[in-house]
Design an enzyme around this catalytic site. Sequence first.
Site, PDB file in Angstrom:
ATOM      1  N   HIS A 119       0.828  -1.203   0.000  1.00 54.51           N
ATOM      2  CA  HIS A 119       0.000   0.000   0.000  1.00 54.51           C
ATOM      3  C   HIS A 119       0.865   1.257   0.000  1.00 54.51           C
ATOM      4  O   HIS A 119       2.075   1.222   0.240  1.00 54.51           O
ATOM      5  CB  HIS A 119      -0.939  -0.001   1.212  1.00 54.51           C
ATOM      6  N   CYS A 153       2.946  -5.319   6.666  1.00 52.14           N
ATOM      7  CA  CYS A 153       2.595  -4.909   5.310  1.00 52.14           C
ATOM      8  C   CYS A 153       3.778  -4.196   4.654  1.00 52.14           C
ATOM      9  O   CYS A 153       4.730  -3.797   5.323  1.00 52.14           O
ATOM     10  CB  CYS A 153       1.373  -3.992   5.331  1.00 52.14           C
TER      11      CYS A 153
END
Length: 729
Positions: free
Chosen positions: A557, A576
Site C-alpha cells: 500500500h 505490510c
Amino acid sequence: MRDYSKGRSGFDHVLMAVAATFLTVSAGAAAAAQSASPRDSVSELAIDAAVPRPEPANVAPPTAADFKADAPKAETTASVPDATRTSEKTIGSTSTDMPKATEAAQAPADVKPSEAVTAPAAATPPAATAVAPPAPAAEPPKDVAKDIAKPATTVASSDQPVAEKLRDMFGAKSTRYFDRKGERAAVEKFYTARDFAPIWTQGGATTPAAKGVIARLKDAASDGLDAADYPVPDFTAANTPDALAEAELKLTASMLDYARQAQSGRMHWSQVTGDIMYPEHPTDPTEVLANISTAKNASAALDAYNPPHKGYQELKKKLTELRGETATPVQPIGEGPALRFAKATKKNPNPTVMDDPRVPLLRARLNVENPSETKYDAAVAEAVRKYQASNDLKATGVLDEATVRAMNSPKRDRHIDTVLVNMERWRWLPRQLGASAVGNAYVMLNIPDYTLKVMQNGAQVWTTRVVVGKPGNHATPLMTETMKYITVNPTWNVPPSIIYNEYLPALQQDPTVLDRMGLKLTRNADGSIHIAQPPGEANALGRIRFNFPNKFLVYQHDTPDKNLFGRDERAFSHGCMRVQNPDQYAATLLNITMPNDHYTPEKIRGMYGRSEIDLKFPTPIPVNITYQTAFVDDAGKLQLRKDIYGRDAQMMQLLRGGKNKDLEQVVARAQPSYSRPRADIPQGVAFNDNGSRMASNGGLSFFERLFGGGAPAPQPMAPGQKPRRTVTR
C-alpha cells in the site's frame, strides 16, 4: 420315356444308411455331452482351445449321377449296427487317434466331387468324428509345461540373473532403500513393467544413463547440495547378481533423493518459521524414473530438477567462484589510520579525500573502479559502507580497525554459507513465477534489499523502494500469492493484532486517541470491537492498496509517511509493505493486465477522493515475496544484505545439525486467528454506531472486509459529511 425306377433300390439303400448313421452319431454325441464332466478350470479350457477342430468340407450334395447302378452292395450300403459301432468307437477314441480323424475329415476338401462318395461306408466315420467333442490333449512334458506357464521375457539372457534378484528383493528387502511408500510403490511398478530388467547395468557393465546420473550426484555440491546425501554404489566391485541388484536399487534411491531435494529443497520451509507459505511442488517419482531412464543425457535430465530461474543460476556461478577464492590466499589489508570520506558542505565546499597505499587493495577487494587509484573517495567509502552493512558492522563508510579485522578474517566461508541458504530458498519458489497470459509478468519483493520489482518477459519493467515489517512478531511473511485488484482510496480496517496489542492499551491512557487519529470505533454484535479509518489523505494506507488475499492479512500500500523511504534500512511496518511510488506501480500493473486502457500515474491520481474504487485485473499477477540476502546485480557482482530477520542463521543451523529426513517433514504450526475477543472499553470512549455495525454489514469477517469477500462495510459519517459511494471497475 425312360423308367428311372430301375436301379433305384441301390440309391434308396444309400440314403437310408446315411440317415441311420446321422441319427446314431447325433444320439452318441448328445450322450457323450451329458456324461462328460464340465471343464470349469482355466487350464482345461485352455487345453480345449488349443485342440484343432475339423472344419466341414465345402462339398456339393450328392446327386443320382454320382452313384453307379452296378456298384457292389457292400460298398454302397452300411447296416445301422455297423454305423453305430463305428461312431461309438470314434467318440471314445483317445487323443492319439485325433490326427487321423482330422485328416479324414479334411480329405473331402481335396477330393473331386465325382469321387467324394465312391466308398460311403468308409467316409462315414470321419463325418462322425467332425461333430464329436474334442478329447483332452495328452499332458505335455514337465519342461514344456514350465515354458507354457511362464510368459516370454524381453530381458536379455545376460541380465536375467540380476532381474531375478531384483524380483526377490522387491518381495522382501527393498524397503531399506525406499522408506517412502509412494517412492517404493512407484519404483516397484517401474521395474515390474520392465520384467525387473536393470537400467543401470547391461551385461554387468554400467550403462551411459548410469554414468550420467553418477556424475551428477558426485557434483551435487555445485548446486548447493551435499553429495554425501546421495551415496553412489561401486559398480566395479559388484561382480555377482546379488551385488549388481543391490547397487541398482541404491543408485535408484539416490537419484530420487537428488531429484526431490533439487526441486523442493533439503528442508521444508515450515522448518524455519511459521510466517512462510509457498505452494508445494514435489517431484513425482514415477515421472522421474521415466524421465531419467529414457533421456538421451541422464545427467542433464537430472540437473533440470534444480531451479531454472536466472537468480539461482547466477548464485550457482558465484558459489563456484567463492570456493575457488577460498582455496587462494587473500592478501590482507594492512593496518593504518582510519580512512574516511567527507562530503562537501557549505562551510567546507571541498570534500575531504584521504590518500593511502591500502586503497588499491580495497578497490580490488570490493570491485571498485580505478583499481590503481590511491584516493579514498566517495566510491570507495560507499563500497566499504555496503560491506559493513552486510557483515553486521556499523555502516559508517569509515575504514576503521574493526572493518580491517573483518576483511582479514576468513569470511569467505560465511559468504559461501549465505549463498547456500539463498540457493535453498530459491527451491521453495514456484518454477513458474509469472502469469503466462501476460508475458510471464510477476512482482518480486526482496525483503532484505527493501526493493520491489515488476518483471515481464524476463526483464525488469519497473522498480521502487519499499518499507517492510519490523523484525520479530511483525516480520513480513514470505509467500507467493496472486494480486487480483487494487483499491484506490481504501478504507483501513485495523487488524485485530493492532487493535488489542496497541490501540486498546492506548485508549486506557487517552480515551480520545482514536478520534484524534481519525479512527472510528464500533462494536460488533458478538461484543468484539472494530476500528477503521475512512479514505483520505491521512489514511494509514495512503491512496492505494494492492490486494493479494493471504492468510497473513498483509498487502502492499501507499503511505503518508514518505520520509522513511530515504533510509537505507527500512524495516518499520507491522508486516505490510509500503510502496514509495504507488501511482506508478498501479499504472505499471494495469498496463500489463489491461494494455488497451492506457493507464498513467496522472490518471490514477485523478481518481483520488473519498470513494473506494476497485480496479480488478482480468489476469491476476503473481506476487513473490522473497528473502534474498545474497543475489547478483545487473553488473554481475555478488551483493550481500544484512540478515535482518535471522533467517540465514536459522537455516544454516538446521542444515548442519538436522537429518535430511527430519528436515523434509512439514512442521504443523498454529494458523493466524481472526477472532476478536470481547473488549473492555474504558469510560469516556465513544462508539460511532451504537453497536449496530454487525447487523448493518451482514456479519462480514475482518478477512472479508480486508480482501473484498463481500460488500464493503459502511463507514460512519462525520457531521455534515455527504454519503460516499463505492465504485468497482
